[in-house]
Scaffold this active site. Structure first.
Site, mmCIF file in Angstrom:
data_model
loop_
_atom_site.group_PDB
_atom_site.id
_atom_site.type_symbol
_atom_site.label_atom_id
_atom_site.label_comp_id
_atom_site.label_asym_id
_atom_site.label_seq_id
_atom_site.Cartn_x
_atom_site.Cartn_y
_atom_site.Cartn_z
ATOM 1 C CE1 TYR A 60 -10.476 17.006 23.647
ATOM 2 C CE2 TYR A 60 -7.881 15.921 22.427
ATOM 3 C CZ TYR A 60 -9.029 16.964 23.736
ATOM 4 O OH TYR A 60 -8.411 17.743 23.820
ATOM 5 C CG HIS A 64 -6.735 -4.548 8.211
ATOM 6 N ND1 HIS A 64 -6.864 -6.033 7.276
ATOM 7 C CD2 HIS A 64 -6.834 -3.740 7.142
ATOM 8 C CE1 HIS A 64 -5.755 -5.172 5.965
ATOM 9 N NE2 HIS A 64 -5.972 -4.066 6.064
ATOM 10 C CD GLU A 91 -2.811 -1.754 0.372
ATOM 11 O OE1 GLU A 91 -2.716 -0.320 -0.562
ATOM 12 O OE2 GLU A 91 -4.074 -1.924 0.840
ATOM 13 C CG HIS A 108 -9.091 -2.543 3.034
ATOM 14 N ND1 HIS A 108 -7.918 -2.646 1.606
ATOM 15 C CD2 HIS A 108 -8.434 -2.920 4.109
ATOM 16 C CE1 HIS A 108 -6.868 -2.067 2.124
ATOM 17 N NE2 HIS A 108 -6.712 -3.321 3.339
ATOM 18 C CG HIS A 141 -4.029 1.052 5.653
ATOM 19 N ND1 HIS A 141 -5.562 0.507 5.832
ATOM 20 C CD2 HIS A 141 -3.892 -0.599 5.511
ATOM 21 C CE1 HIS A 141 -6.306 0.181 4.360
ATOM 22 N NE2 HIS A 141 -4.987 -0.853 5.207
HETATM 23 O O1 LIG Z 1 -3.044 -3.971 5.077
HETATM 24 C C1 LIG Z 1 -2.026 -4.299 4.193
HETATM 25 C C2 LIG Z 1 -3.234 -4.313 2.393
HETATM 26 O O2 LIG Z 1 -4.015 -3.425 2.335
HETATM 27 C C3 LIG Z 1 -0.767 -4.760 4.406
HETATM 28 O O3 LIG Z 1 -0.231 -5.271 3.095
HETATM 29 P P1 LIG Z 1 1.166 -5.121 3.254
HETATM 30 O O4 LIG Z 1 1.575 -6.297 4.357
HETATM 31 O O5 LIG Z 1 1.439 -5.165 2.104
HETATM 32 O O6 LIG Z 1 2.137 -3.734 4.377
HETATM 33 ZN ZN LIG Z 2 -5.446 -3.747 4.398
#
Ligand SMILES: O=C(CO)COP(=O)(O)O
Ligand SMILES: [Zn+2]
Length: 212
Positions: free
Chosen positions: A120, A95, A74, A160, A93
């Site tokens: 906040y 999850h 990413e 995602h 980023h």
């Molecule tokens: O969250 C991810 C893909 O969206 C993880 O990917 P990477 O392991 O390549 O960073």
């Molecule tokens: Zn991801």
């Protein structure tokens, strides 16, 4: 901060987020801007739980690998955010469970997935636009992020997870924590309905605090 200190800071924040359930397995990626303008990123398929400072990936703003292990798939999405936000020094980023659940919810407003329920959230993020589902690692994600990032420090990728920036990595992590907690509150409140801040409240916060 020296490059070595920044490398160690990335390892420390990643581990802290891993331990608190913000990222499991190989999910998520982190980056920060080094003093020379190059980008330090987590390697692809690495775990937030056991990063090694010397193995982190270093890339140019054009995405060319300079050193370390192969950068996250990413990384183009991160670079798009840096290009549009010159003040940005760090990006995460995730999850994380509540924001990822939100990203799968039917009927969310693509212009703003989270209403202004707490000060906040408004001060740190304000609005959370949604990019339609695109497979992880696709350069198309970067194209969408590029269009939204000048106006938004956080963006939700449908089905995602979020991408969140800050002036420093520390700020990006704080913004991510606030956003994840706001998503959690949103789900707690949803069955009951919720009072939101008024536009006047939001304007007052934006005029008083400059955290984005
Ligand atoms: O969250 C991810 C893909 O969206 C993880 O990917 P990477 O392991 O390549 O960073
Ligand atoms: Zn991801």
């Amino acid at each position: 901060m020296s490059e070595q200190q920044l490398r160690e800071e990335m390892v420390r924040y990643a581990r802290s987020m891993f331990e608190r359930g913000y990222s499991s397995g190989g999910a998520g990626n982190i980056s920060l801007k080094l003093p020379d303008g190059t980008i330090l990123a987590t390697p692809t398929n690495s775990s937030f739980g056991d990063l090694v400072a010397d193995e982190l990936s270093k890339v140019t703003m054009d995405g060319e690998q300079i050193s370390g292990q192969k950068a996250s798939k990413e990384v183009l999405m991160h670079l798009a955010m840096y290009r549009q936000r010159p003040q940005c020094g760090g990006i995460v980023h995730l999850h994380s469970p509540w924001l990822t659940a939100l990203s799968c919810l039917p009927g969310i407003d693509p212009e703003n997935a989270l209403p202004p329920i707490t000060p906040y959230y408004v001060m740190r993020v304000g609005k959370l636009p949604v990019v339609p589902y695109i497979r992880p690692g696709s350069p198309l994600i970067a194209e969408h992020v590029e269009k939204l990032a000048a106006e938004h420090n956080a963006i939700l990728l449908a089905n995602h997870g979020p991408i969140i920036s800050g002036k420093t990595l520390r700020e990006a992590v704080f913004n991510a924590e606030e956003l994840e907690e706001t998503a959690k509150l949103y789900f707690m409140l949803k069955p009951f309905g919720m009072n939101t801040l008024t536009q006047e409240n939001v304007d007052e916060l934006n005029a008083t605090f400059n955290m984005k």
